[in-house]
Design a protein around this motif. Structure first.
Motif, PDB file in Angstrom:
ATOM      1  N   MET A 106     -13.531 -12.455   6.366  1.00 46.89           N
ATOM      2  CA  MET A 106     -12.182 -11.916   6.172  1.00 46.89           C
ATOM      3  C   MET A 106     -11.450 -11.872   7.502  1.00 46.89           C
ATOM      4  SD  MET A 106     -10.891  -8.087   5.228  1.00 46.89           S
ATOM      5  CE  MET A 106     -12.232  -7.764   4.144  1.00 46.89           C
ATOM      6  N   SER A 107     -10.168 -12.257   7.490  1.00 47.76           N
ATOM      7  CA  SER A 107      -9.332 -12.154   8.676  1.00 47.76           C
ATOM      8  C   SER A 107      -8.336 -11.016   8.471  1.00 47.76           C
ATOM      9  CB  SER A 107      -8.586 -13.472   8.925  1.00 47.76           C
ATOM     10  OG  SER A 107      -7.611 -13.309   9.930  1.00 47.76           O
ATOM     11  N   MET A 108      -8.496  -9.933   9.258  1.00 40.46           N
ATOM     12  CA  MET A 108      -7.594  -8.797   9.114  1.00 40.46           C
ATOM     13  C   MET A 108      -6.167  -9.178   9.471  1.00 40.46           C
ATOM     14  SD  MET A 108      -9.266  -6.390   7.837  1.00 40.46           S
ATOM     15  CE  MET A 108      -7.966  -5.173   8.009  1.00 40.46           C
ATOM     16  N   GLU A 109      -6.023 -10.062  10.457  1.00 35.76           N
ATOM     17  CA  GLU A 109      -4.678 -10.484  10.857  1.00 35.76           C
ATOM     18  C   GLU A 109      -3.974 -11.200   9.714  1.00 35.76           C
ATOM     19  OE1 GLU A 109      -2.459 -13.296  14.218  1.00 35.76           O
ATOM     20  OE2 GLU A 109      -4.635 -12.995  14.269  1.00 35.76           O
ATOM     21  N   LEU A 110      -4.713 -12.111   9.024  1.00 30.90           N
ATOM     22  CA  LEU A 110      -4.121 -12.822   7.893  1.00 30.90           C
ATOM     23  C   LEU A 110      -3.855 -11.883   6.718  1.00 30.90           C
ATOM     24  CD1 LEU A 110      -6.041 -16.221   7.829  1.00 30.90           C
ATOM     25  CD2 LEU A 110      -3.626 -15.855   8.319  1.00 30.90           C
ATOM     26  N   MET A 111      -4.739 -10.914   6.508  1.00 29.24           N
ATOM     27  CA  MET A 111      -4.526  -9.951   5.430  1.00 29.24           C
ATOM     28  C   MET A 111      -3.229  -9.184   5.647  1.00 29.24           C
ATOM     29  SD  MET A 111      -6.789  -9.801   2.944  1.00 29.24           S
ATOM     30  CE  MET A 111      -6.833  -8.095   2.394  1.00 29.24           C
ATOM     31  N   VAL A 112      -2.987  -8.751   6.889  1.00 29.68           N
ATOM     32  CA  VAL A 112      -1.759  -8.010   7.203  1.00 29.68           C
ATOM     33  C   VAL A 112      -0.541  -8.906   6.982  1.00 29.68           C
ATOM     34  CG1 VAL A 112      -0.449  -6.914   9.058  1.00 29.68           C
ATOM     35  CG2 VAL A 112      -2.896  -6.442   8.813  1.00 29.68           C
ATOM     36  N   LYS A 113      -0.635 -10.167   7.439  1.00 29.54           N
ATOM     37  CA  LYS A 113       0.485 -11.082   7.254  1.00 29.54           C
ATOM     38  C   LYS A 113       0.738 -11.350   5.778  1.00 29.54           C
ATOM     39  CE  LYS A 113       0.251 -13.630  11.629  1.00 29.54           C
ATOM     40  NZ  LYS A 113       0.061 -14.971  12.249  1.00 29.54           N
ATOM     41  N   ALA A 114      -0.335 -11.516   5.009  1.00 30.66           N
ATOM     42  CA  ALA A 114      -0.186 -11.789   3.573  1.00 30.66           C
ATOM     43  C   ALA A 114       0.493 -10.623   2.869  1.00 30.66           C
ATOM     44  CB  ALA A 114      -1.551 -12.080   2.948  1.00 30.66           C
ATOM     45  N   MET A 115       0.135  -9.395   3.256  1.00 30.05           N
ATOM     46  CA  MET A 115       0.741  -8.220   2.628  1.00 30.05           C
ATOM     47  C   MET A 115       2.229  -8.118   2.950  1.00 30.05           C
ATOM     48  SD  MET A 115      -1.515  -6.793   0.781  1.00 30.05           S
ATOM     49  CE  MET A 115      -0.658  -5.258   0.437  1.00 30.05           C
ATOM     50  N   LYS A 116       2.615  -8.599   4.125  1.00 26.46           N
ATOM     51  CA  LYS A 116       4.022  -8.507   4.525  1.00 26.46           C
ATOM     52  C   LYS A 116       4.848  -9.697   4.058  1.00 26.46           C
ATOM     53  CE  LYS A 116       3.178  -5.778   8.723  1.00 26.46           C
ATOM     54  NZ  LYS A 116       3.327  -5.744  10.195  1.00 26.46           N
ATOM     55  N   THR A 117       4.174 -10.759   3.624  1.00 24.79           N
ATOM     56  CA  THR A 117       4.869 -11.993   3.254  1.00 24.79           C
ATOM     57  C   THR A 117       5.488 -11.880   1.861  1.00 24.79           C
ATOM     58  OG1 THR A 117       3.378 -13.349   4.600  1.00 24.79           O
ATOM     59  CG2 THR A 117       4.606 -14.470   2.861  1.00 24.79           C
ATOM     60  N   LYS A 118       6.734 -12.296   1.728  1.00 30.94           N
ATOM     61  CA  LYS A 118       7.412 -12.301   0.437  1.00 30.94           C
ATOM     62  C   LYS A 118       7.284 -13.701  -0.168  1.00 30.94           C
ATOM     63  CE  LYS A 118      10.765  -8.686   1.472  1.00 30.94           C
ATOM     64  NZ  LYS A 118      10.136  -7.754   0.535  1.00 30.94           N
ATOM     65  N   VAL A 119       6.731 -13.768  -1.373  1.00 29.00           N
ATOM     66  CA  VAL A 119       6.526 -15.058  -2.033  1.00 29.00           C
ATOM     67  C   VAL A 119       7.302 -15.164  -3.342  1.00 29.00           C
ATOM     68  CG1 VAL A 119       4.261 -15.375  -0.989  1.00 29.00           C
ATOM     69  CG2 VAL A 119       4.431 -14.228  -3.202  1.00 29.00           C
ATOM     70  N   GLY A 120       7.974 -14.105  -3.770  1.00 31.79           N
ATOM     71  CA  GLY A 120       8.840 -14.185  -4.930  1.00 31.79           C
ATOM     72  C   GLY A 120       8.199 -13.903  -6.265  1.00 31.79           C
ATOM     73  N   ASN A 121       6.910 -13.511  -6.276  1.00 34.96           N
ATOM     74  CA  ASN A 121       6.232 -13.262  -7.554  1.00 34.96           C
ATOM     75  C   ASN A 121       5.018 -12.377  -7.293  1.00 34.96           C
ATOM     76  OD1 ASN A 121       4.026 -14.007  -9.645  1.00 34.96           O
ATOM     77  ND2 ASN A 121       5.909 -14.735 -10.600  1.00 34.96           N
ATOM     78  N   PRO A 122       4.827 -11.306  -8.074  1.00 31.81           N
ATOM     79  CA  PRO A 122       3.722 -10.376  -7.790  1.00 31.81           C
ATOM     80  C   PRO A 122       2.336 -10.998  -7.939  1.00 31.81           C
ATOM     81  CG  PRO A 122       4.793  -9.826  -9.880  1.00 31.81           C
ATOM     82  CD  PRO A 122       5.668 -10.832  -9.209  1.00 31.81           C
ATOM     83  N   LEU A 123       2.141 -11.853  -8.949  1.00 31.14           N
ATOM     84  CA  LEU A 123       0.823 -12.484  -9.114  1.00 31.14           C
ATOM     85  C   LEU A 123       0.565 -13.515  -8.024  1.00 31.14           C
ATOM     86  CD1 LEU A 123       0.542 -12.914 -12.995  1.00 31.14           C
ATOM     87  CD2 LEU A 123      -0.514 -11.191 -11.533  1.00 31.14           C
ATOM     88  N   ARG A 124       1.629 -14.201  -7.603  1.00 29.26           N
ATOM     89  CA  ARG A 124       1.475 -15.171  -6.510  1.00 29.26           C
ATOM     90  C   ARG A 124       1.079 -14.456  -5.222  1.00 29.26           C
ATOM     91  NH1 ARG A 124       6.423 -18.530  -6.760  1.00 29.26           N
ATOM     92  NH2 ARG A 124       5.445 -18.858  -8.799  1.00 29.26           N
TER      93      ARG A 124
END
Length: 250
Positions: free
Chosen positions: A1-19
């Motif tokens: 697991m990459s904590m840095e990527l996890m944080v970025k993924a949580m902050k990233t807007k992708v336009g769909n909750p399941l996505r």
């Protein structure tokens, strides 16, 4: 697991909750370099959504630049894709491409904390899986079936029969397990396989539902162990001509 990527993924807007959920799961599996190779089924199980929905969202994430898929093969067999995450380069693409898929009111959210969210009631807006943006691949799994079937003749009619069945992963497992038993049956072993039906006839007749007479102990088939195979990883032959799970040294 990459904590840095996890944080970025949580902050990233992708336009769909399941996505977003799929992206977070990929980040959870990724190395610090952004690489991971979970199967579609593993992602589906962890996110509690269907395998086809996972594929839809991964394609959309790829279009938006959040990831790149590297397709892997071992000989004639497919293996799990390698996903390369890019949560820096994909942000600009997502700001325009996926906005139309937001639930009502989402475009008004400036991206801050809970206090910044619009005061919108969602009591009549249950979260459901989105409709696939493209038709499912009706030929998915056929190459694995063709690899397993002992009589490889008239492939084109077999492909047409497969397409009409719309084989799900669950049905494929049923077909493969039944095929493993029929390969060792008396009718299929005698006369060097002369009585093995053509694959198109076998599929059109739903012959995986047949009741079988077990094969004799004196005539074992070299096609063994299919009901224990991890189909995501593929098959290989050992030195004695028996099929086994790819990479299994036993």
């Amino acid at each position: 697991m990459s904590m840095e990527l996890m944080v970025k993924a949580m902050k990233t807007k992708v336009g769909n909750p399941l996505r977003k959920l799929v992206l977070v799961k990929l980040a959870d599996n990724a190395s610090d370099q952004g690489e991971c190779w979970p199967s579609y089924q593993h992602i589906a199980d962890q996110c509690e959504i269907s395998r086809s929905t996972v594929k839809v969202h991964i394609r959309e994430l790829e279009k938006s630049g959040f990831l790149r898929r590297e397709f892997r093969r071992k000989g004639e067999l497919n293996q799990s894709n390698v996903f390369h995450l890019d949560l820096d380069g994909g942000a600009a693409a997502a700001s325009g491409g996926g906005a139309s898929e937001n639930p009502p009111g989402a475009s008004e959210n400036p991206g801050g904390g809970a206090a910044a969210a619009p005061r919108t009631s969602h009591s009549f807006e249950p979260v459901i899986e989105p409709k696939p943006l493209s038709k499912p691949d009706v030929m998915e799994g056929f190459d694995r079936f063709w690899k397993l079937y002992p009589r490889k003749v008239n492939k084109t009619p077999a492909e047409k029969a497969w397409a009409k069945l719309h084989v799900t992963p669950e049905l494929f497992n049923v077909i493969a397990q039944s095929l493993a038993k029929q390969i060792s049956s008396i009718d299929w072993l005698k006369s060097n396989g002369q009585f093995i039906p053509h694959p198109a006839s076998w599929l059109n007749g739903k012959r995986w539902e047949d009741e079988l007479i077990p094969g004799t102990a004196g005539k074992p088939s070299r096609h063994t162990g299919f009901d224990q195979i991890d189909y995501e990883e593929g098959l290989e032959l050992d030195d004695q001509g028996n099929y086994r799970i790819a990479g299994n040294g036993q």
